[in-house]
Each structure stands twice: as structure tokens, then as C-alpha cells.
Motif scaffolding. Sequence first.
Motif, PDB file in Angstrom:
ATOM      1  N   ALA A 178       0.676  -1.294  -0.140  1.00 20.22           N
ATOM      2  CA  ALA A 178      -0.075   0.110   0.012  1.00 20.22           C
ATOM      3  C   ALA A 178       0.976   1.509   0.007  1.00 20.22           C
TER       4      ALA A 178
ATOM      5  N   SER B 280      -2.885   3.695  -3.233  1.00 18.14           N
ATOM      6  CA  SER B 280      -2.549   2.382  -3.563  1.00 18.14           C
ATOM      7  C   SER B 280      -3.547   1.430  -4.054  1.00 18.14           C
TER       8      SER B 280
ATOM      9  N   ASP C 248      -6.966   2.641   3.315  1.00 19.76           N
ATOM     10  CA  ASP C 248      -6.400   4.054   3.121  1.00 19.76           C
ATOM     11  C   ASP C 248      -5.696   4.472   4.401  1.00 19.76           C
ATOM     12  N   THR C 249      -4.480   4.691   3.996  1.00 25.67           N
ATOM     13  CA  THR C 249      -3.555   5.111   5.209  1.00 25.67           C
ATOM     14  C   THR C 249      -3.156   6.642   4.988  1.00 25.67           C
ATOM     15  N   GLY C 250      -3.038   7.128   3.891  1.00 28.29           N
ATOM     16  CA  GLY C 250      -2.764   8.578   3.657  1.00 28.29           C
ATOM     17  C   GLY C 250      -3.793   9.248   2.401  1.00 28.29           C
ATOM     18  N   GLY C 251      -4.533   8.370   2.024  1.00 30.75           N
ATOM     19  CA  GLY C 251      -5.605   8.586   0.705  1.00 30.75           C
ATOM     20  C   GLY C 251      -5.797   7.709  -0.186  1.00 30.75           C
TER      21      GLY C 251
ATOM     22  N   PHE D 134       0.224  -1.644   7.391  1.00 30.79           N
ATOM     23  CA  PHE D 134       1.379  -0.857   6.738  1.00 30.79           C
ATOM     24  C   PHE D 134       1.696   0.244   7.826  1.00 30.79           C
TER      25      PHE D 134
ATOM     26  N   TYR E 210       3.396  12.814   7.947  1.00 26.74           N
ATOM     27  CA  TYR E 210       3.156  11.555   7.321  1.00 26.74           C
ATOM     28  C   TYR E 210       4.198  10.645   6.919  1.00 26.74           C
ATOM     29  N   TYR E 211       5.015  11.239   6.265  1.00 30.15           N
ATOM     30  CA  TYR E 211       6.035  10.162   5.650  1.00 30.15           C
ATOM     31  C   TYR E 211       7.113   9.746   6.730  1.00 30.15           C
TER      32      TYR E 211
ATOM     33  N   ARG F  90      10.933   3.138   2.411  1.00 30.06           N
ATOM     34  CA  ARG F  90      10.370   3.647   3.387  1.00 30.06           C
ATOM     35  C   ARG F  90      11.015   2.885   4.762  1.00 30.06           C
TER      36      ARG F  90
END
Length: 450
Positions: free
Chosen positions: A104, A130, A150-153, A182, A285-286, A334
Motif C-alpha cells: 500500500a 495504492s 486508506d493510510t494516507g489517501g 502498513f 505522514y512520511y 520507506r
Amino acid sequence: LVEESYKKIQEVDGKVQAFLTLDDENARQKAKELDEKLGTEESKNILFGMPIGIKDNIVTKSLRTTSGSKILENFNPIYDASVMGKLHQANTITIGKLNMDEFAMGSSTENSGFQKTFNPWNLETVPGGSSGGSAASVAAGEVPFSLGSDTGGSIRQPAAFCGVVGLKPTYGRVSRFGLIAFASSLDQIGPITRNVEDNAYLLQAISGLDPHDSTSADVDVPNYVQSLTGDVKGLKIGVPKEYLGEGVGEDARQSVLKALKVLEGLGATWEEVSLPHSKYGVAVYYLLASSEASSNLARFDGVRYGYRTPNAENLMELYKKTRSEGFGDEVKRRIMLGTFALSSGYYDAYYKKAQQVRTLIKKDFEDVFAKYDVIIGPTTPTPAFKIGEKINDPLTMYANDILTIPVNLAGVPGISVPCGFSEAGLPLGLQIIGKHFDESTIYRVAHAYE
Ligand code: GLN
């Protein structure tokens, strides 16, 4: 319905490439069983016999689940995610598993370890990510319903790019048990559908407290469909100036202003508001998502799950080679970023600082929601971009999530509904954000607008 679904897949999936795995034998078998039950009380559930596609990071018993990664290429889970149990109760029929960015991580589905998915509106553009497979499969008419995460969109952005409806529920509304993790403090499973009513039915089926997920919330699940009254008289809308400002394309801005006119015509009012810390959302977020991912992905060690390198001489080599060979570039990026941010000496400067700013972002939303019922803006700054356009530039790819990420950081729910087209004829999305556990109001507004 099941036959129609496979027929359509046969016709178009060679081009769209939304599915990674089909479950046709079981689906046909289940359809037969359900045909026998037609007319019974059970069959009156509106989801009875409905074909559904499942994002491939949701574990499905005995049905291959890859999370878009080579490291899980041959992984057949021995249990079902809690949402799958709920879908079985509603008697939906799983058609297959849908392509996604590896674990994701991504905004275009180009990070899948297996294949690209193409946007059915224009095959030269990405479907978003994703959950690109989940959105493209619904847009292409292969399935009427799908689940994404959905983790960030990752539900809302592909829904916007593919001209369908996608909702990220409040954090805790839907169980994460069996969702391959994730970033655990941000991940939520949610429905992707052709319209708002279908979306409300599907959320209804998968919501609620789950003893297997201690972060799932003990909050009553209202009847979402009952909130689709068409009535938005007196509703107060906040429109963050940051969501119509710099970096947001003219197409997106104009389409939101038009949608606000429609809602005004129905008796709602809107005012400009501010989410002053949302500009830090992408950076926060990142850091946080990558930190959580570096920890969550430690379990893929070649011993317990999936792929194991055939050429290791000792245990350290087994770990190293399995992970080097099994993970793709974005996932490695990441893991490295997250491991760095969590390491001693850097923790206070990065991870802790990011957590503090996360609290400020959450507070921005609380301040606006003290006076307004919903927040409205575009889902994405631009419509779908070209395949290959951003893949070599991670930071521009990350910046695409600027309007969806703050919602995950605050834990509030948000939907994307189709909102006209860009000049180039690509779909645009309207994002409607609500208070914690107030999906009903989001649905009411989305339905009235739709
Ligand atoms: N595009 C974002 C990322 O790459 C969000 C992904 C998601 O919501 N799963 O992390």
C-alpha cells in the motif's frame, strides 16, 4: 451477476489489469448455493449475492494474498480478515483479489511487484493508488463493489482518479484484523462503489467493534442508508483556504466551487476556514507512516511468511537476501527512512517531533468542527497523471497526497465523490470530511450532491 462480472473481466481486464487473482471456481459454487436460497429471509439483505473485489492486502482464507509484493507471492492465508467474515455473513461473493502498490505504499499502483493497473477512463493515465485495482475494477464495471485500504489517501485518491465513490471511515470504525499492516495508527479499510447509496450499504456491513482488533471502536453503528435524505438545509460547510490555494490546479478549484453552489442551492451555507498545520501533513505522514512500516515489515524475514531466498549460508544472510530480493524499491526506501527516524539520537528530532505536529493537525480539525458540520475541498490537486510521469520522483509523488493525508493523521472520516471532469476529460473528486464517527453526515451531503 457473478457470470456478468467474469464476462466483463474477460473483456476488459487484459487492458485494465485490475485483478491479481481470480477466485472463479469458488465464486461460481457460492453463487449456486445462494441461488438455492433465493426468496428466503436471508436473501433479502441487499448485498446478498453481490460480486465484490478485495484489495490484496486483506487476507482471505486459502485465497492467495500478496499485498502487491513478491515477498508474499505464494502466500495463502489460513484465516479470513474480520471484514471478510462480515462479508460472508452478508453473503457477498468474492470475485478475486485486486492489484495495489506494494504494501500500500504509493499513489499510482505503479509500485506493484506484479503489474501496472491502467485507468479505465484513459489507459495512458494511472488509476491512482495504492488501491488502484479496487477503484479501476469498479470504474471498468468488472465489479459493482470493492474494498480498499486508506493510510494516507489510498481509497479517496484512486476513487477520484477513476470517477467512483470511495470512503475512508473514522479510525476504529472498521476492524483492521487481517489487514496486512502498513502504518497501524493510520490504516483503515473502506468501501469503493459506483454511488453513495451502495457505499453506505457496504460500510454498514463491515463496520463495528471487533474483539480481534483492540483499536476498533465500541461506538454504535447507525443506519447509514437512513441518512440519505437529500436534506442539507442549514448545514454548515467549512472550506479550508489551504485546500483551494497554491499547488491546487484550476480544474480542481473550479469543480469544488461549482459543487459548493449546488449545495448552497439545496440550503447549505459555506465559509472559508483554515487548517493552518495541514501544510506539514506530508512531512509528518512520511515520517510516521515510514516509522510504523519499518516496524510492521520486520516480520517478513523469510522464516515465517512467503518468499525465502534459496541462496543463504547462514541466518543473517537469510534475512538480508530474502528482504533484498523480496521487497521493491519504494518499500526499501520507506524501511530505511523509518528505521533512521526511530534510531537513538534521532528519535526526538524526527519521530517525536512529527507526533507533536500530528496533534496540532488533529486540533485544527477539532477547531473547525466546533463550528461546522463538514469540511469540503478537492480530493486531489490534479486529475490522474500519466503512467511513468512521477515514478522516478518520489517527492512529487508524495506531494500528490497533500489533501488526503491530514484526514488520516486526524483519524476523521472522508469520502471522495465524482465532481465533474478536467479540461482533458478526466474525472475529478470532491472530498467531504466529517467529525469522528459521523460518516452519516458525510453520506447525507455526498448523496444530496451526487
Ligand atoms: N500514497 C500514500 C503513500 O504512499 C498513501 C498510501 C495509502 O494510503 N496506503 O503512503
